[in-house]
Motif scaffolding. Structure first.
Motif, PDB file in Angstrom:
ATOM      1  N   SER A 151      -6.936   0.964  -8.303  1.00  0.00           N
ATOM      2  CA  SER A 151      -5.576   0.428  -8.226  1.00  0.00           C
ATOM      3  C   SER A 151      -4.974   0.788  -6.877  1.00  0.00           C
ATOM      4  N   ALA A 152      -4.116  -0.101  -6.387  1.00  0.00           N
ATOM      5  CA  ALA A 152      -3.481   0.099  -5.086  1.00  0.00           C
ATOM      6  C   ALA A 152      -2.088  -0.508  -5.118  1.00  0.00           C
ATOM      7  N   LEU A 153      -1.238  -0.037  -4.219  1.00  0.00           N
ATOM      8  CA  LEU A 153       0.112  -0.585  -4.097  1.00  0.00           C
ATOM      9  C   LEU A 153       0.119  -1.568  -2.932  1.00  0.00           C
ATOM     10  N   ALA A 154       0.490  -2.805  -3.221  1.00  0.00           N
ATOM     11  CA  ALA A 154       0.469  -3.863  -2.204  1.00  0.00           C
ATOM     12  C   ALA A 154       1.850  -4.022  -1.572  1.00  0.00           C
ATOM     13  N   PHE A 155       1.864  -4.208  -0.264  1.00  0.00           N
ATOM     14  CA  PHE A 155       3.097  -4.353   0.489  1.00  0.00           C
ATOM     15  C   PHE A 155       2.834  -5.294   1.665  1.00  0.00           C
ATOM     16  N   ARG A 156       3.909  -5.706   2.320  1.00  0.00           N
ATOM     17  CA  ARG A 156       3.759  -6.652   3.422  1.00  0.00           C
ATOM     18  C   ARG A 156       4.298  -6.073   4.719  1.00  0.00           C
ATOM     19  N   VAL A 191       8.577   5.278  -3.502  1.00  0.00           N
ATOM     20  CA  VAL A 191       9.133   4.168  -2.732  1.00  0.00           C
ATOM     21  C   VAL A 191      10.616   4.461  -2.570  1.00  0.00           C
ATOM     22  N   ALA A 192      11.085   4.469  -1.313  1.00  0.00           N
ATOM     23  CA  ALA A 192      12.464   4.850  -1.024  1.00  0.00           C
ATOM     24  C   ALA A 192      13.176   3.709  -0.301  1.00  0.00           C
ATOM     25  N   ALA A 234      13.252  -4.630   2.393  1.00  0.00           N
ATOM     26  CA  ALA A 234      12.447  -3.657   3.130  1.00  0.00           C
ATOM     27  C   ALA A 234      12.551  -2.300   2.442  1.00  0.00           C
ATOM     28  N   ARG A 235      11.471  -1.558   2.496  1.00  0.00           N
ATOM     29  CA  ARG A 235      11.399  -0.256   1.836  1.00  0.00           C
ATOM     30  C   ARG A 235      10.700   0.752   2.740  1.00  0.00           C
ATOM     31  N   LEU A 236      10.820   2.019   2.356  1.00  0.00           N
ATOM     32  CA  LEU A 236      10.011   3.081   2.945  1.00  0.00           C
ATOM     33  C   LEU A 236       8.971   3.470   1.905  1.00  0.00           C
ATOM     34  N   LEU A 237       7.738   3.401   2.283  1.00  0.00           N
ATOM     35  CA  LEU A 237       6.643   3.810   1.414  1.00  0.00           C
ATOM     36  C   LEU A 237       6.265   5.239   1.804  1.00  0.00           C
ATOM     37  N   VAL A 238       6.492   6.176   0.904  1.00  0.00           N
ATOM     38  CA  VAL A 238       6.179   7.578   1.192  1.00  0.00           C
ATOM     39  C   VAL A 238       4.777   7.874   0.675  1.00  0.00           C
ATOM     40  N   VAL A 239       3.892   8.231   1.594  1.00  0.00           N
ATOM     41  CA  VAL A 239       2.513   8.535   1.216  1.00  0.00           C
ATOM     42  C   VAL A 239       2.195   9.967   1.617  1.00  0.00           C
ATOM     43  N   GLU A 240       1.179  10.513   0.988  1.00  0.00           N
ATOM     44  CA  GLU A 240       0.778  11.881   1.287  1.00  0.00           C
ATOM     45  C   GLU A 240      -0.692  11.912   1.685  1.00  0.00           C
ATOM     46  N   TRP A 241      -0.941  12.691   2.727  1.00  0.00           N
ATOM     47  CA  TRP A 241      -2.320  12.857   3.179  1.00  0.00           C
ATOM     48  C   TRP A 241      -2.500  14.270   3.710  1.00  0.00           C
ATOM     49  N   LEU A 277       6.379   5.183   5.632  1.00  0.00           N
ATOM     50  CA  LEU A 277       5.878   3.951   6.238  1.00  0.00           C
ATOM     51  C   LEU A 277       6.861   2.821   5.965  1.00  0.00           C
ATOM     52  N   PRO A 278       7.561   2.307   6.970  1.00  0.00           N
ATOM     53  CA  PRO A 278       8.446   1.159   6.749  1.00  0.00           C
ATOM     54  C   PRO A 278       7.619  -0.094   6.409  1.00  0.00           C
ATOM     55  N   VAL A 279       7.995  -0.778   5.336  1.00  0.00           N
ATOM     56  CA  VAL A 279       7.317  -2.018   4.950  1.00  0.00           C
ATOM     57  C   VAL A 279       8.372  -3.103   4.745  1.00  0.00           C
ATOM     58  N   ALA A 280       7.989  -4.347   5.008  1.00  0.00           N
ATOM     59  CA  ALA A 280       8.942  -5.454   4.936  1.00  0.00           C
ATOM     60  C   ALA A 280       9.179  -5.937   3.517  1.00  0.00           C
ATOM     61  N   ASP A 281       8.203  -5.745   2.650  1.00  0.00           N
ATOM     62  CA  ASP A 281       8.317  -6.243   1.278  1.00  0.00           C
ATOM     63  C   ASP A 281       7.321  -5.486   0.412  1.00  0.00           C
ATOM     64  N   LEU A 282       7.598  -5.460  -0.865  1.00  0.00           N
ATOM     65  CA  LEU A 282       6.735  -4.746  -1.806  1.00  0.00           C
ATOM     66  C   LEU A 282       6.324  -5.704  -2.910  1.00  0.00           C
ATOM     67  N   PHE A 283       5.013  -5.795  -3.161  1.00  0.00           N
ATOM     68  CA  PHE A 283       4.517  -6.660  -4.227  1.00  0.00           C
ATOM     69  C   PHE A 283       4.364  -5.885  -5.534  1.00  0.00           C
ATOM     70  N   GLY A 284       3.788  -4.702  -5.472  1.00  0.00           N
ATOM     71  CA  GLY A 284       3.571  -3.893  -6.666  1.00  0.00           C
ATOM     72  C   GLY A 284       2.120  -3.440  -6.749  1.00  0.00           C
ATOM     73  N   ILE A 285       1.756  -2.927  -7.909  1.00  0.00           N
ATOM     74  CA  ILE A 285       0.419  -2.386  -8.105  1.00  0.00           C
ATOM     75  C   ILE A 285      -0.568  -3.508  -8.429  1.00  0.00           C
ATOM     76  N   VAL A 286      -1.702  -3.482  -7.778  1.00  0.00           N
ATOM     77  CA  VAL A 286      -2.780  -4.432  -8.059  1.00  0.00           C
ATOM     78  C   VAL A 286      -4.027  -3.644  -8.429  1.00  0.00           C
ATOM     79  N   ARG A 287      -4.802  -4.205  -9.344  1.00  0.00           N
ATOM     80  CA  ARG A 287      -6.078  -3.606  -9.726  1.00  0.00           C
ATOM     81  C   ARG A 287      -7.197  -4.534  -9.277  1.00  0.00           C
ATOM     82  N   TYR A 288      -8.294  -3.932  -8.827  1.00  0.00           N
ATOM     83  CA  TYR A 288      -9.399  -4.738  -8.329  1.00  0.00           C
ATOM     84  C   TYR A 288     -10.701  -3.977  -8.508  1.00  0.00           C
ATOM     85  N   ALA A 289     -11.793  -4.702  -8.440  1.00  0.00           N
ATOM     86  CA  ALA A 289     -13.120  -4.084  -8.498  1.00  0.00           C
ATOM     87  C   ALA A 289     -13.522  -3.687  -7.089  1.00  0.00           C
TER      88      ALA A 289
END
Length: 218
Positions: A70-75, A91-92, A145-152, A159-171
């Motif tokens: 699963s991943a969070l999709a954004f634009r 997401v802030a 637009a949103r701020l995507l807060v990630v941890e590493w 991370l400033p993003v222009a749009d947020l789609f949501g969670i997607v699941r994939y193989a």
């Protein structure tokens, strides 16, 4: 006894006058009741019943869902991208970054206040070589637009993003190769592409993104 069954007449569902009821307590403990149940199960199946089940069994088996990631999709600009959900802390609302003096690394936009906590703001557009101003017009949908807060590696990044789609699941084994026209600097950060309806989402390599963000702080 008629088709009503003795249990419906003189048994537990009737007037309870059966001589066997007292020692057996309930009709289900009686051999008459058991034999009636056996005859019911052994009765020939009707044509309609067989036809109904034949139609059910002819249906093709549903394809198994092989999604394992699963991943969070954004634009950013025109590009839809995704990072693993395990990497995303929150997401802030969008907030302006304050530039840092003598830090001109491409991709480090400055520092930003997220819920009272200061963290480095990273421009993925600059880091990936994307034009964030090249935004498509969207009809029938508000974009924010949103701020995507990630941890590493124990460090938080905004991370400033222009749009947020949501969670997607994939193989993970079903990702396709990026388009041949994509710029090579951007392509090296991609694991592949997954699709949702008419959207093509570039799945980012979390380790490369995390390593590059960490390098920007040095």
């Amino acid at each position: 006894m008629n088709d009503m069954g003795c249990w419906n007449v003189i048994g537990v569902a009737g007037d309870k006058s059966c001589d066997k009821l007292a020692p057996l307590v309930h009709c289900r403990n009686c051999d008459v009741y058991a034999n009636a149940a056996l005859r019911n199960l052994q009765r020939p199946a009707g044509d309609a019943y067989r036809a109904e089940w034949a139609a059910v069994l002819r249906q093709p088996l549903a394809q198994a869902d092989t999604s394992d990631t699963s991943a969070l999709a954004f634009r950013i600009g025109r590009e839809w991208l995704a990072l693993p959900t395990a990497m995303v802390a929150q997401v802030a609302p969008q907030a302006a970054a304050h530039r840092l003096p003598h830090r001109g690394a491409s991709g480090l936009a400055g520092i930003v206040n997220v819920g009272g906590k200061l963290m480095p703001a990273i421009s993925l557009a600059a880091m990936l070589g994307l034009d964030e101003r090249d935004a498509p017009a969207r009809e029938g949908r508000h974009t924010f637009a949103r701020l995507l807060v990630v941890e590493w590696d124990g460090q938080s990044f905004a991370l400033p993003v222009a749009d947020l789609f949501g969670i997607v699941r994939y193989a993970s084994t079903g990702l396709t190769a990026p388009a041949a026209t994509i710029n090579r600097g951007f392509e090296r950060f991609l694991l592949g592409v997954t699709s949702r309806d008419d959207m093509h989402i570039g799945v980012l390599d979390a380790s490369l993104i995390g390593h590059q963000m960490t390098r920007l702080l040095r």
